[in-house]
Motif scaffolding. Structure first.
Motif: not given
Length: 441
Positions: A167-174
């Motif tokens: 899943l490509h993303a500009d931002l990943v939040v864990d």
């Protein structure tokens, strides 16, 4: 003029921290994908990823305010669905050191409800947001990065029975909680180890559901018998949806409530006040007692790191996991989402170090100090008790004693533990004068 929504954000974890994060992200990103290994929207509300979901959870007053701000009308919907609601200092019976705090109108709303019930209502609101979707029953395998490991560009997942996909993303939040793997992934990428702080409390709690006669609560929606140094056992009995009451009893350092029905009742009877035991004597159990253990407070000090990849942020229990008897977790997650929201207002890809610094200052530091300080008031808990800590314990004991008699102190104390007001309000001239009068008695 509102900012144009564009790009994709991916939230790892569909718990309350993940849902609050998705709400904040939805204001900036055209697409927000929440990934979780559980079936979030199915009939089984007790998710595998939330083993403590059976037990009592509290959304503190500030958390309730943020939830209503994010999802206007949700408080009314929860109440209409059966949740209890009332004033946190007037409709809740607070018992501390065996004494009832003075009832007073605090202008703060408290909701009494089960965690799955709250989560379902918030999740439905999040799903209704434009561009938000859930990827359920998907294992989170690893982060995708640029070749130099300087930027996170997505996450690799595997759906049930399927192949790996990115899943490509500009931002990943864990927001995957206490078991977050971000600290491990960072070291694999060559970054420094995040400093961790742990405080052993050995908390154990046991929960049972009941049918309680209306008269037994004497007009209250919750009875909170708080553990104290004198009697390090506590319990909360609340009205919740479904015409039920939930009772969660707790103890520290191995002194845990039994799961055998008679033993559980005996534990409740041993509390510093008889109120909850008296309710249970006239109530009908619905199920058997269920236990859960919480060994340590845990904080990961991401704000102390000197380097961190772009495109990745961490929130909620994945950063800091508190003693659950203080009910701070969901509210701190909500406060953290406000920090996230503020940083997103400036850029789609916030500076991670600045974000973590603000997260620590605005959402975590005060609650962490409050929780750890409260734990150290129990002589059996290990930890350094500096002169400052001892003075804080003496002051809070004085506040609690004054709150049994003085309405202004009871109101101020309720607003502080509800995370609405700073502890500084307990040092105003009016409160200090009330404390002085109490100290002379």
């Amino acid at each position: 003029m509102s900012k144009q929504r564009e790009g994709r954000a991916v939230v790892l974890g569909g718990s309350m921290a993940g849902l609050f994060s998705a709400r904040a992200l939805s204001e900036t990103f055209a697409e927000v994908v929440v990934v979780d290994r559980d079936e979030l929207t199915g009939p089984n509300e007790l998710r595998r990823g939330l083993p403590q979901g059976h037990h009592l959870h509290g959304l503190l007053a500030r958390g309730q305010q943020i939830t209503e701000e994010y999802f206007p009308g949700i408080t009314e919907a929860l109440t209409r669905g059966g949740a209890g609601s009332g004033d946190v200092a007037d409709d809740v019976r607070w018992i501390i050191n065996g004494k009832r705090l003075r009832k007073v109108h605090s202008e703060l709303l408290v909701l009494t409800l089960s965690r799955p019930f709250l989560e379902r209502h918030v999740r439905d609101r999040v799903l209704a947001l434009p561009g938000v979707s859930f990827l359920e029953e998907a294992d989170i395998l690893r982060l995708e990065t640029t070749g130099d490991r300087r930027t996170v560009t997505g996450v690799v997942v595997r759906r049930a029975g399927g192949a790996e996909e990115t899943l490509h993303a500009d931002l990943v939040v864990d927001a995957t909680g206490r078991g977050s793997r971000t600290s491990v992934w960072l070291q694999e990428f060559g970054y420094e180890a995040v400093q961790e702080e742990k405080h052993k409390i050995g908390l154990g709690y046991t929960t049972r559901y009941y049918r309680v006669p209306d008269a037994a609560f004497e007009g209250d929606i919750s009875i909170n018998t708080v553990a104290s140094a004198g009697v390090p056992r506590g319990a909360i009995c609340q009205r919740i949806e479904g015409d039920r009451a939930i009772v969660t009893a707790y103890g520290i350092l191995g002194d845990h409530p039994p799961t055998e029905p008679e033993g559980f009742l005996g534990f409740v009877k041993s509390l510093a006040a008889p109120d909850i035991h008296e309710v249970l004597e006239v109530s009908e159990p619905i199920d058997d007692p269920v236990a859960y253990k919480f060994p340590t407070n845990l904080r990961r000090h991401y704000q102390r790191m000197t380097d961190f990849p772009a495109g990745l942020l961490v929130i909620g229990d994945a950063v800091c996991s508190f003693n659950p008897s203080y009910a701070q977790g969901m509210t701190v997650a909500a406060l953290g989402s406000l920090v996230l929201r503020r940083h997103l207002a400036a850029t789609h890809r916030p500076d991670p170090i600045r974000y973590f610094e603000d997260l620590a200052r605005d959402a975590i530091d005060g609650c962490w100090e409050m929780a750890v300080g409260a734990d150290l008031s129990f002589p059996e808990v290990e930890g350094e008790r500096t002169e400052e800590v001892r003075q804080a314990h003496a002051f809070i004991a004085q506040v609690q004693e004054a709150a049994t008699r003085d309405a202004s102190v009871a109101r101020a104390y309720a607003r502080v533990i509800g995370l609405v007001d700073s502890p500084a309000v307990l040092h105003t001239p009016q409160i200090e004068a009330a404390l002085a009068v109490t100290g002379q008695r």
